[in-house]
Design a protein around this motif. Structure first.
Motif, short mmCIF file in Angstrom:
data_model
loop_
_atom_site.label_atom_id
_atom_site.label_comp_id
_atom_site.label_asym_id
_atom_site.label_seq_id
_atom_site.Cartn_x
_atom_site.Cartn_y
_atom_site.Cartn_z
N THR A 145 0.83 -1.21 0.00
CA THR A 145 0.00 0.00 0.00
C THR A 145 0.86 1.26 0.00
O THR A 145 0.59 2.22 -0.74
N LEU A 146 1.91 1.26 0.82
CA LEU A 146 2.81 2.41 0.88
C LEU A 146 3.53 2.62 -0.45
O LEU A 146 3.67 3.75 -0.93
N LEU A 147 3.98 1.54 -1.06
CA LEU A 147 4.67 1.63 -2.35
C LEU A 147 3.72 2.13 -3.43
O LEU A 147 4.09 2.96 -4.27
N ALA A 148 2.49 1.62 -3.42
CA ALA A 148 1.51 2.03 -4.43
C ALA A 148 1.20 3.52 -4.32
O ALA A 148 1.07 4.22 -5.34
N SER A 149 1.09 4.02 -3.09
CA SER A 149 0.81 5.44 -2.89
C SER A 149 1.96 6.30 -3.39
O SER A 149 1.75 7.34 -4.04
N ALA A 150 3.19 5.87 -3.10
CA ALA A 150 4.36 6.63 -3.54
C ALA A 150 4.48 6.59 -5.06
O ALA A 150 4.87 7.58 -5.70
N LYS A 151 4.13 5.46 -5.66
CA LYS A 151 4.17 5.36 -7.12
C LYS A 151 3.10 6.24 -7.74
O LYS A 151 3.34 6.96 -8.72
N GLU A 152 1.90 6.20 -7.18
CA GLU A 152 0.79 6.99 -7.72
C GLU A 152 1.09 8.49 -7.63
O GLU A 152 0.68 9.26 -8.50
N SER A 153 1.81 8.89 -6.60
CA SER A 153 2.15 10.31 -6.45
C SER A 153 3.29 10.73 -7.37
O SER A 153 3.63 11.91 -7.45
#
Length: 213
Positions: A145-153
């Motif tokens: 979840t943390l990686l996905a958020s950083a990627k999305e940003s």
């Protein structure tokens, strides 16, 4: 059924029963005391030290945790739960890249505090068999979840396997020595910087976010 398996069965059965308020307080005190004693003395620390720190009698401790392995496993599961849950608070208070970095530092602290646990996990004790699965079931989705958020940003590149990153950091976190923990933090910062690169060019948004911490 062997004595060891019978003990594990009794422990699992007991853990499913609702605890009285006083019993719940005793269990919390024992688990917190065990966590602190394990940190300084390892998982083979004398049980009497844990009971004394918790303010309970040896009999009370053994009634709830008949075997040392029962206690070690319970402390491990509780700390996994706490570490994974902290990602929610960290994410709410920070941007995606900083949240990722801060939670991974929390994960490093979690690993460093597990003095002697690696040997225990490979001891063949049935009480520890489910712990690696429990570890992955909680930490992989959290990190994903943390990686996905950083990627999305736009702050990191994609296609990062959460388990690969957990293992990479785990291989660096083999002691609770403060100097070594600080060294692991520095290596983590290098890993995070590496995640910011795409095609040899550091992502502008990630660059400003990371160095603005």
């Amino acid at each position: 059924m062997s004595k060891q398996k019978d003990s594990v069965k009794r422990s699992k059965t007991a853990s499913k029963r609702p605890l009285r308020a006083d019993a719940a307080r005793n269990e919390d005190a024992i688990l917190e005391a065990a966590k602190e004693v394990f940190l300084t003395s390892g998982v083979n620390a004398p049980v009497r030290d844990i009971a004394a720190k918790a303010g309970v009698g040896i009999g009370t401790l053994y009634r709830r945790f008949p075997q040392r392995s029962d206690l070690v496993a319970s402390v491990f599961r509780r700390e996994v739960d706490e570490c994974a849950a902290e990602a929610v608070t960290i994410t709410a208070e920070n941007g995606p890249l900083k949240a990722l970095t801060l939670w991974l530092k929390r994960y490093i602290n979690f690993l460093a505090a597990k003095k002697g646990l690696a040997a225990a996990l490979h001891s063949g004790d049935p009480a520890f068999e489910a712990l690696p699965v429990y570890f992955r079931a909680n930490f992989e989705p959290t990190l994903a979840t943390l990686l996905a958020s950083a990627k999305e940003s736009g702050e990191i590149q994609g296609d990062i396997d959460p388990y690969d990153l957990l293992r990479a950091i785990g291989n660096l976190s083999v002691t609770n020595n403060e100097d070594d923990i600080q060294h692991t933090y520095r290596i983590l910062n290098l890993l995070i910087k590496g995640l910011q690169f795409e095609g040899g060019i550091i992502l502008g948004k990630a660059n400003s976010s990371f160095h603005g911490q």
